[in-house]
Design a protein around this motif. Structure first.
Motif, mmCIF file in Angstrom:
data_model
loop_
_atom_site.group_PDB
_atom_site.id
_atom_site.type_symbol
_atom_site.label_atom_id
_atom_site.label_comp_id
_atom_site.label_asym_id
_atom_site.label_seq_id
_atom_site.Cartn_x
_atom_site.Cartn_y
_atom_site.Cartn_z
ATOM 1 N N ASP A 1 0.874 -1.254 -0.085
ATOM 2 C CA ASP A 1 0.133 0.099 -0.242
ATOM 3 C C ASP A 1 0.883 1.248 -0.066
ATOM 4 O O ASP A 1 2.110 1.067 0.009
ATOM 5 C CB ASP A 1 -1.068 0.120 1.029
ATOM 6 N N ALA A 2 0.139 2.423 0.021
ATOM 7 C CA ALA A 2 0.854 3.763 -0.045
ATOM 8 C C ALA A 2 1.937 4.100 -1.280
ATOM 9 O O ALA A 2 2.838 4.611 -0.953
ATOM 10 C CB ALA A 2 1.605 3.877 1.423
ATOM 11 N N HIS B 1 0.662 -2.967 7.146
ATOM 12 C CA HIS B 1 0.201 -1.872 6.184
ATOM 13 C C HIS B 1 0.573 -0.325 6.749
ATOM 14 O O HIS B 1 0.685 -0.195 8.035
ATOM 15 C CB HIS B 1 -1.130 -1.978 5.756
ATOM 16 N N GLU C 1 -1.093 2.090 6.295
ATOM 17 C CA GLU C 1 -2.376 2.883 6.658
ATOM 18 C C GLU C 1 -2.458 2.319 8.248
ATOM 19 O O GLU C 1 -3.002 3.041 9.219
ATOM 20 C CB GLU C 1 -3.618 2.521 5.999
ATOM 21 N N LEU D 1 -0.224 4.452 10.485
ATOM 22 C CA LEU D 1 -0.917 5.795 10.511
ATOM 23 C C LEU D 1 -1.942 5.954 11.534
ATOM 24 O O LEU D 1 -1.852 6.642 12.452
ATOM 25 C CB LEU D 1 -1.060 6.233 9.115
ATOM 26 N N LEU D 2 -2.772 4.741 11.593
ATOM 27 C CA LEU D 2 -3.807 5.065 12.634
ATOM 28 C C LEU D 2 -3.134 4.644 13.861
ATOM 29 O O LEU D 2 -3.639 5.553 14.835
ATOM 30 C CB LEU D 2 -4.773 3.758 12.283
ATOM 31 N N TYR E 1 4.338 9.462 2.305
ATOM 32 C CA TYR E 1 3.038 9.210 2.773
ATOM 33 C C TYR E 1 2.466 10.093 4.095
ATOM 34 O O TYR E 1 1.458 10.351 4.412
ATOM 35 C CB TYR E 1 2.936 7.730 3.011
#
Length: 310
Positions: free
Chosen positions: A115-116, A237, A239, A242-243, A258
């Motif tokens: 991803d990203a 991942h 994301e 980041l969360l 990102y």
């Protein structure tokens, strides 16, 4: 047992419905369960469960079990999964060879990446996909976003024909692997974290090591940039990382491209960038022996798109 399974598979009438059931089953195995396969298949768990039940009924075999121990393949399920991969590979190779004989690229091509990628300044992946489509408009391209370990395993078992991923450290002698670009990873925390307002000069190794760290499931729990981080969470991942960071409870590494938007808005801060920075080398990989022209064309398009300005 092997002969029993082969007999059941050979006597399965392979129409479009049966092939669809086998592809659902293969996706469930590759993603490690019904829930994890929902996004890739675009189906609810209930629908996936129905498809799996129909396949088991047609084969008269129990393929998997679900329970407190998680998703587990039976011995018969493992054999059917391997047979299904061989079947899909043969079908795709047949379609590709027929297209090549006719002077055009046809068939299906499965491409996997992490991803990203869309914010990556070192790679114009969307441009590469446009270039590939222009050269091979009749090829049905399937894209899957997965963790590096899933991509690596998928390349080995044939579920992906081309993958783009960071190095996983293992040698793949049966595959062509070409370095494409390097991605800068930096350490971040969110505005609710205790380190957010502390000057870089005061961010000692001991202070960083004392924080809850969000790592990657495919990375070894070892020293990074000289710090023995306290792994309190892990995700495959960006994301997910980041969360965790935005929760204000963790520090962790992200690709600089990102994280840029979140840094500009003040939600994230780069921690000691002069010390807490490393690079991930990304490779494009595909089979060494008799790769399809479609696989070679996509790999070339991705390689050509690296380092080009957007």
């Amino acid at each position: 047992m092997i002969n029993k399974v082969r007999h059941r598979v050979l006597n399965l009438s392979l129409g479009d419905a049966e092939l669809r059931l086998l592809r659902v089953f293969a996706s469930v195995v590759q993603h490690g369960g019904f829930s994890a396969a929902q996004s890739a298949l675009g189906m609810t768990q209930a629908t996936i469960s129905t498809h799996m039940r129909h396949l088991e009924e047609r084969l008269a075999l129990r393929l998997c079990s679900r329970g407190r121990g998680g998703f587990l393949l039976t011995d018969e399920g493992r054999l059917v999964y391997n047979a299904a991969l061989e079947l899909f590979g043969s079908m795709e190779q047949f379609q590709s060879r027929i297209g090549e004989a006719q002077g055009e690229l046809t068939g299906s091509l499965s491409f996997g990446t992490v991803d990203a990628m869309i914010t990556n300044r070192e790679l114009d992946l969307q441009g590469a996909l446009a270039s590939f489509h222009a050269k091979a408009p009749r090829v049905h391209l399937e894209i899957d976003v997965a963790a590096p370990q899933v991509l690596h395993q998928g390349l080995l078992n044939g579920s992906y024909q081309v993958v783009l991923m960071p190095s996983v450290g293992s040698v793949m002698p049966n595959f062509r692997s070409q370095p494409v670009f390097s991605e800068v990873q930096q350490l971040y925390c969110a505005d609710g974290h205790p380190l957010f307002a502390i000057p870089d000069a005061e961010l000692t190794e001991d202070l960083l090591a004392a924080q809850s760290f969000a790592g990657r499931t495919y990375m070894l729990n070892e020293t990074i940039c000289g710090v023995n981080f306290n792994w309190a969470a892990a995700t495959p991942h960006m994301e997910g990382t980041l969360l965790l960071l935005l929760s204000g409870a963790y520090i962790g590494f992200l690709p600089d491209h990102y994280a840029d938007e979140w840094v500009r808005t003040g939600r994230l801060r780069v921690l000691a960038p002069d010390r807490m920075t490393f690079k991930d080398m990304f490779h494009i990989a595909y089979p060494r022996n008799k790769p399809s022209r479609a696989a070679e064309t996509l790999a070339a398009a991705i390689a050509e798109s690296a380092h080009k300005p957007r």
